[in-house]
Design a protein around this motif. Structure first.
Motif, PDB file in Angstrom:
ATOM      1  N   ASP A  18      79.183  50.927 -24.267  1.00  0.00           N
ATOM      2  CA  ASP A  18      79.154  51.843 -22.871  1.00  0.00           C
ATOM      3  C   ASP A  18      78.678  50.711 -21.884  1.00  0.00           C
ATOM      4  O   ASP A  18      78.863  50.933 -20.716  1.00  0.00           O
ATOM      5  CB  ASP A  18      78.162  52.753 -22.935  1.00  0.00           C
ATOM      6  CG  ASP A  18      78.374  53.988 -23.826  1.00  0.00           C
ATOM      7  OD1 ASP A  18      79.479  54.422 -23.654  1.00  0.00           O
ATOM      8  OD2 ASP A  18      77.492  54.361 -24.688  1.00  0.00           O
ATOM      9  N   LEU A  22      78.234  41.671 -19.280  1.00  0.00           N
ATOM     10  CA  LEU A  22      76.643  41.376 -19.789  1.00  0.00           C
ATOM     11  C   LEU A  22      76.471  40.661 -21.067  1.00  0.00           C
ATOM     12  O   LEU A  22      75.395  41.338 -21.809  1.00  0.00           O
ATOM     13  CB  LEU A  22      75.618  42.644 -19.620  1.00  0.00           C
ATOM     14  CG  LEU A  22      75.754  43.281 -18.134  1.00  0.00           C
ATOM     15  CD1 LEU A  22      74.829  44.506 -18.252  1.00  0.00           C
ATOM     16  CD2 LEU A  22      75.263  42.126 -17.184  1.00  0.00           C
ATOM     17  N   PRO A  59      70.274  45.728  -7.854  1.00  0.00           N
ATOM     18  CA  PRO A  59      70.395  47.222  -8.142  1.00  0.00           C
ATOM     19  C   PRO A  59      71.923  47.529  -8.797  1.00  0.00           C
ATOM     20  O   PRO A  59      72.823  46.672  -8.378  1.00  0.00           O
ATOM     21  CB  PRO A  59      70.210  47.916  -6.799  1.00  0.00           C
ATOM     22  CG  PRO A  59      69.558  46.740  -5.901  1.00  0.00           C
ATOM     23  CD  PRO A  59      69.974  45.481  -6.540  1.00  0.00           C
ATOM     24  N   GLY A  60      71.921  48.538  -9.609  1.00  0.00           N
ATOM     25  CA  GLY A  60      73.040  49.056 -10.214  1.00  0.00           C
ATOM     26  C   GLY A  60      73.974  48.183 -11.092  1.00  0.00           C
ATOM     27  O   GLY A  60      74.685  48.430 -11.428  1.00  0.00           O
ATOM     28  N   GLY A  62      73.050  47.613 -14.330  1.00  0.00           N
ATOM     29  CA  GLY A  62      73.045  48.184 -15.828  1.00  0.00           C
ATOM     30  C   GLY A  62      71.863  47.958 -16.426  1.00  0.00           C
ATOM     31  O   GLY A  62      71.832  48.062 -17.615  1.00  0.00           O
ATOM     32  N   LYS A  63      70.796  47.671 -15.726  1.00  0.00           N
ATOM     33  CA  LYS A  63      69.438  47.506 -16.487  1.00  0.00           C
ATOM     34  C   LYS A  63      69.105  48.930 -17.166  1.00  0.00           C
ATOM     35  O   LYS A  63      68.574  48.548 -18.566  1.00  0.00           O
ATOM     36  CB  LYS A  63      68.388  47.070 -15.489  1.00  0.00           C
ATOM     37  CG  LYS A  63      68.730  45.897 -14.729  1.00  0.00           C
ATOM     38  CD  LYS A  63      67.818  45.264 -14.179  1.00  0.00           C
ATOM     39  CE  LYS A  63      67.596  46.237 -12.675  1.00  0.00           C
ATOM     40  NZ  LYS A  63      68.663  46.001 -11.950  1.00  0.00           N
ATOM     41  N   THR A  64      69.080  49.674 -16.674  1.00  0.00           N
ATOM     42  CA  THR A  64      68.459  51.143 -17.245  1.00  0.00           C
ATOM     43  C   THR A  64      69.658  51.495 -18.380  1.00  0.00           C
ATOM     44  O   THR A  64      69.281  51.901 -19.614  1.00  0.00           O
ATOM     45  CB  THR A  64      68.633  52.221 -16.234  1.00  0.00           C
ATOM     46  OG1 THR A  64      67.843  51.800 -15.253  1.00  0.00           O
ATOM     47  CG2 THR A  64      68.216  53.607 -16.675  1.00  0.00           C
ATOM     48  N   LEU A  65      70.908  51.198 -18.109  1.00  0.00           N
ATOM     49  CA  LEU A  65      72.110  51.653 -19.135  1.00  0.00           C
ATOM     50  C   LEU A  65      71.763  50.819 -20.607  1.00  0.00           C
ATOM     51  O   LEU A  65      71.663  51.287 -21.460  1.00  0.00           O
ATOM     52  CB  LEU A  65      73.189  51.048 -18.363  1.00  0.00           C
ATOM     53  CG  LEU A  65      74.349  51.489 -19.226  1.00  0.00           C
ATOM     54  CD1 LEU A  65      74.806  53.250 -19.453  1.00  0.00           C
ATOM     55  CD2 LEU A  65      75.715  50.623 -18.649  1.00  0.00           C
ATOM     56  N   HIS A 200      84.788  53.067 -17.102  1.00  0.00           N
ATOM     57  CA  HIS A 200      84.553  54.236 -16.116  1.00  0.00           C
ATOM     58  C   HIS A 200      86.000  55.055 -15.910  1.00  0.00           C
ATOM     59  O   HIS A 200      86.168  56.001 -15.237  1.00  0.00           O
ATOM     60  CB  HIS A 200      83.941  53.814 -14.952  1.00  0.00           C
ATOM     61  CG  HIS A 200      82.423  53.759 -15.094  1.00  0.00           C
ATOM     62  ND1 HIS A 200      81.666  54.512 -15.407  1.00  0.00           N
ATOM     63  CD2 HIS A 200      81.987  52.266 -15.445  1.00  0.00           C
ATOM     64  CE1 HIS A 200      80.437  54.235 -15.624  1.00  0.00           C
ATOM     65  NE2 HIS A 200      80.541  52.877 -15.880  1.00  0.00           N
ATOM     66  N   ALA A 226      77.422  50.131 -10.750  1.00  0.00           N
ATOM     67  CA  ALA A 226      77.175  51.394 -10.400  1.00  0.00           C
ATOM     68  C   ALA A 226      78.037  51.757  -9.078  1.00  0.00           C
ATOM     69  O   ALA A 226      78.571  52.863  -8.877  1.00  0.00           O
ATOM     70  CB  ALA A 226      75.619  51.514  -9.650  1.00  0.00           C
ATOM     71  N   ALA A 229      81.410  52.455 -11.012  1.00  0.00           N
ATOM     72  CA  ALA A 229      81.257  53.778 -11.439  1.00  0.00           C
ATOM     73  C   ALA A 229      81.736  54.867 -10.171  1.00  0.00           C
ATOM     74  O   ALA A 229      82.428  55.818 -10.539  1.00  0.00           O
ATOM     75  CB  ALA A 229      80.108  54.135 -12.192  1.00  0.00           C
TER      76      ALA A 229
END
Ligand code: ATP
Length: 271
Positions: A18, A22, A59-60, A62-65, A200, A226, A229
């Motif tokens: 997903d 990176l 921001p956006g 993909g760090k959280t992802l 996406h 982000a 997306a």
């Protein structure tokens, strides 16, 4: 009712598939997946497994992802909270919230703790103290440091934290045995944007045949994952509104325009 202290997710389905692009960052976090899955393999010669890593980037991107994908790949629970939540909290709650979080994560180890926007609690102490007393934030930060130092070598909880302001972080956070690894998560280049578009476009029901991700990538310099997306979702809405039977090139161009308009507005507000 009691406010939720942090979020806990089990059976995470997010995987490295997903996360588009990176490659360097994925390689680095692959090692963390291995630590979680086979700690004995790494500690057999006396080495210590790292306790934390910092994901650094705009921001956006993909760090959280990526953090979620680590939990998904290792098949471990994911405990998360956001540093900015602390800003709104009542005095005295921050430190105990951190304590509870670490207790839960240890009880359910192996596990991942993810702290988003760590700069909100991890700003260097004593600086930028313009909003009056920062005692609450400092207590929270101190508790976080205490918890990380208190981890035994075989706790098998790994703390990932994300920030786009590594420069403002308290150096104590980066000391050995804490967040001593930094993993960079940058804005995507042309080829990475292409890959992100591919990810996406998958959930869209029907995409016109002439659509080419190379073209889309070229239209979107400076966009984050982000943003991309967002473009894909917006294009599907635009197409549906216009009664198109498939999402086409012009729908994407309209969506790109909209997102650029939104980004420009955001920049205006910020400067
Ligand atoms: P922030 O700093 O704003 O919290 P972030 O770096 O944590 O941002 P995410 O929340 O991970 O960013 O990204 C938001 C969404 O953007 C993701 O859920 C995903 O849909 C999309 N996205 C971002 N980067 C990528 C990527 N490399 N591959 C695929 N999708 C991505």
């Amino acid at each position: 009712s009691k406010a939720k202290l942090f979020d806990e997710k089990k059976d995470i389905k997010t995987s490295f598939k997903d996360v588009a692009g990176l490659e360097g960052a994925k390689e680095e976090v692959q090692e963390i997946v291995d630590f979680l899955k086979k700690p004995e393999k790494y500690t057999s010669l006396g080495g210590k497994i790292p306790k934390g890593a910092l994901l650094v980037g705009p921001p956006g991107t993909g760090k959280t992802l990526l953090a979620k994908a680590v939990a998904g790949e290792a098949n471990v629970p994911f405990f998360s909270l956001s540093g900015s939540d602390f800003v709104e909290m009542f005095v005295g709650v921050g430190a105990s919230r951190v304590r509870d979080l670490f207790k839960q994560a240890k009880d359910k180890s192996p596990s991942i703790i993810f702290i988003d926007e760590i700069d909100a609690i991890g700003r260097s102490r004593g600086k930028n103290n313009m909003s009056g007393s920062n005692d609450e934030r400092e207590n929270t930060l101190n508790q976080l440091l205490t918890e990380m130092d208190g981890f035994g070598t075989n706790t098998n909880v790994i703390v990932l934290a994300a920030t786009n302001r590594a420069d403002v972080l308290d150096k104590a956070l980066m000391r050995a045995g804490r967040f001593d690894r930094q993993i960079y998560v940058d804005l995507p280049d042309l080829n990475e944007r292409k890959e992100i578009f591919e990810v996406h476009l998958r959930p869209l029901k029907k995409v016109a045949d002439e659509l080419d991700t190379d073209f889309l990538a070229k239209q979107t310099p400076g966009f984050s994952g982000a943003d991309i997306a967002n473009v894909c979702n917006e294009a599907a809405l635009v197409a549906a509104r216009k009664g198109h039977i498939a999402v086409g090139r012009q729908d994407f161009l309209d969506a790109v325009d909209r997102i650029i308009g939104g980004l420009e507005k955001k920049n205006k507000i910020m400067t």
